[in-house]
Design a protein around this motif. Structure first.
Motif, short mmCIF file in Angstrom:
data_model
loop_
_atom_site.label_atom_id
_atom_site.label_comp_id
_atom_site.label_asym_id
_atom_site.label_seq_id
_atom_site.Cartn_x
_atom_site.Cartn_y
_atom_site.Cartn_z
N SER A 73 0.78 -1.52 -0.37
CA SER A 73 0.27 0.29 0.42
C SER A 73 0.56 1.85 -0.15
CB SER A 73 -0.77 -0.59 0.98
OG SER A 73 -1.81 -1.12 1.44
N HIS A 74 2.28 0.80 0.43
CA HIS A 74 3.11 2.38 0.39
C HIS A 74 3.65 2.50 -1.38
CE1 HIS A 74 6.58 5.14 0.88
NE2 HIS A 74 7.62 3.97 0.85
N LEU A 75 3.68 1.50 -1.45
CA LEU A 75 4.46 1.43 -3.09
C LEU A 75 3.43 1.98 -4.53
CD1 LEU A 75 6.55 -1.74 -2.73
CD2 LEU A 75 7.48 0.60 -2.81
N CYS A 76 2.84 1.14 -3.78
CA CYS A 76 1.11 1.02 -5.16
C CYS A 76 0.26 2.06 -4.87
CB CYS A 76 0.92 -0.38 -5.57
SG CYS A 76 2.26 -1.29 -5.99
N GLY A 77 0.27 2.48 -3.55
CA GLY A 77 -0.66 3.16 -2.75
C GLY A 77 -0.88 4.69 -2.54
N PRO A 78 -1.19 5.30 -1.85
CA PRO A 78 -0.82 6.18 -0.59
C PRO A 78 0.07 6.82 0.51
CG PRO A 78 -3.69 6.71 -0.04
CD PRO A 78 -2.58 5.12 -1.69
N VAL A 79 -0.16 5.42 1.17
CA VAL A 79 0.53 5.19 2.69
C VAL A 79 1.67 5.38 2.90
CG1 VAL A 79 1.13 3.13 4.10
CG2 VAL A 79 -0.74 2.92 2.67
N ASN A 80 1.57 6.62 2.98
CA ASN A 80 3.05 7.26 3.53
C ASN A 80 4.02 7.15 4.46
OD1 ASN A 80 1.73 8.80 5.00
ND2 ASN A 80 1.81 10.94 3.39
N SER A 81 3.46 6.29 5.79
CA SER A 81 3.34 6.18 7.07
C SER A 81 2.89 5.17 7.86
CB SER A 81 2.79 8.06 8.36
OG SER A 81 3.11 7.41 9.35
N THR A 82 3.45 4.36 9.06
CA THR A 82 3.19 3.49 9.64
C THR A 82 3.54 3.60 11.28
OG1 THR A 82 3.15 0.64 9.44
CG2 THR A 82 5.20 2.17 8.40
N THR A 83 2.92 3.08 11.49
CA THR A 83 3.56 2.62 12.98
C THR A 83 3.21 1.11 13.93
OG1 THR A 83 1.37 3.08 13.72
CG2 THR A 83 2.80 5.07 14.02
N MET A 84 4.46 0.78 14.50
CA MET A 84 5.21 0.04 14.48
C MET A 84 4.45 -0.71 16.24
SD MET A 84 8.60 -2.59 13.92
CE MET A 84 8.73 -1.52 12.33
N MET A 85 4.41 -1.94 15.59
CA MET A 85 3.93 -3.14 17.02
C MET A 85 5.25 -3.47 17.76
SD MET A 85 0.04 -3.59 17.09
CE MET A 85 0.06 -5.16 18.21
N MET A 86 5.81 -3.06 18.61
CA MET A 86 6.78 -3.75 19.41
C MET A 86 7.03 -5.23 19.52
SD MET A 86 9.21 -1.93 17.82
CE MET A 86 10.32 -2.83 17.90
N ASN A 87 5.74 -5.17 20.14
CA ASN A 87 5.58 -6.91 20.79
C ASN A 87 4.56 -7.64 19.60
OD1 ASN A 87 2.99 -5.60 20.64
ND2 ASN A 87 2.11 -6.47 22.53
#
Length: 230
Positions: free
Chosen positions: A26-40
């Motif tokens: 969704s980042h490479l082929c769409g508008p997603v430019n940010s994400t947040t990581m669940m460290m567990n």
């Protein structure tokens, strides 16, 4: 029409491999430019590698208090007998935690993220629990400590620490459609929450929001943002 800073943030990075794949697509082929990581999460190491391979994708921490196991050794008061967090998405009806324990746990999650060498873009939380009035001061303390911002959910008195001046969570559940994305209105800045994923063996066991994640990925990878998004 004036340009609007639109952050399309994909939650739950690192939870499963299918979620990781859906976010990257969704980042490479769409508008997603940010994400947040669940460290567990189950697939954090893969998420870190993917982040390193795709430096244009901003990455922050999806602070957790309502899924999986804690990272800090001081978090026993936050867990059930099986060692998993005792809070759920219905946390508003549950007994509040000691804010000091939440601070130590969330600090451990942030430190685990920083230990990967990635740059911290912003903070948000699973089920928006950082906006719970019983503990909402913690996100303010952590944002100040780590010189970052957080999702504009709660803490109206601390708008100066918000990631954007508006938060749009309508692209979720029944709102997953091109029409919802097209209805985002111009303004100085807005964050759009999304949850794209591919199916994998673990996905149905970690979330009740399964099929719609696949639909989100399909729509996001076929969506062309309007010209006024920036």
């Amino acid at each position: 029409m004036p340009k609007t800073r639109v952050i399309v943030n994909a939650d739950d990075f690192g939870l499963t491999t299918g979620i990781n794949q859906g976010i990257i697509e969704s980042h490479l082929c769409g508008p997603v430019n940010s994400t947040t990581m669940m460290m567990n999460g189950h697939a954090v190491e893969e998420a870190v590698r993917l982040s390193q391979q795709h430096p244009d994708l901003h990455v922050g921490v999806h602070l957790v208090l309502s899924w999986g196991k804690p990272l800090a050794s001081t978090s026993q008061s936050l867990t059930k007998e099986d060692g998993t967090f005792r809070f759920t998405s219905r946390f508003l009806k549950e007994e509040p935690p000691d804010p000091k324990d939440v601070y130590l746990e969330w600090k451990a999650q942030i430190e685990a993220f920083l230990a990967t060498g990635l740059s911290l873009h912003h903070l948000d939380s699973h089920h928006h629990i950082h906006g719970w009035s019983a503990i909402d001061s913690i996100i303010v303390d952590l944002a100040n400590e780590y010189q970052t911002t957080f999702r504009a959910a709660g803490n109206e008195k601390h708008r100066d620490l918000w990631l954007t001046n508006r938060f749009d969570e309508r692209f979720y559940g029944e709102g997953v459609s091109f029409a919802t994305l097209d209805s985002i209105t111009p303004g100085s800045s807005v964050e759009v929450m999304v949850h794209p994923a591919n199916m994998d063996a673990l996905l149905p066991s970690v979330t009740s929001y399964v099929n719609q994640r696949l639909v989100e990925k399909d729509l996001l990878t076929r969506y062309t943002p309007p010209d006024w998004w920036t």
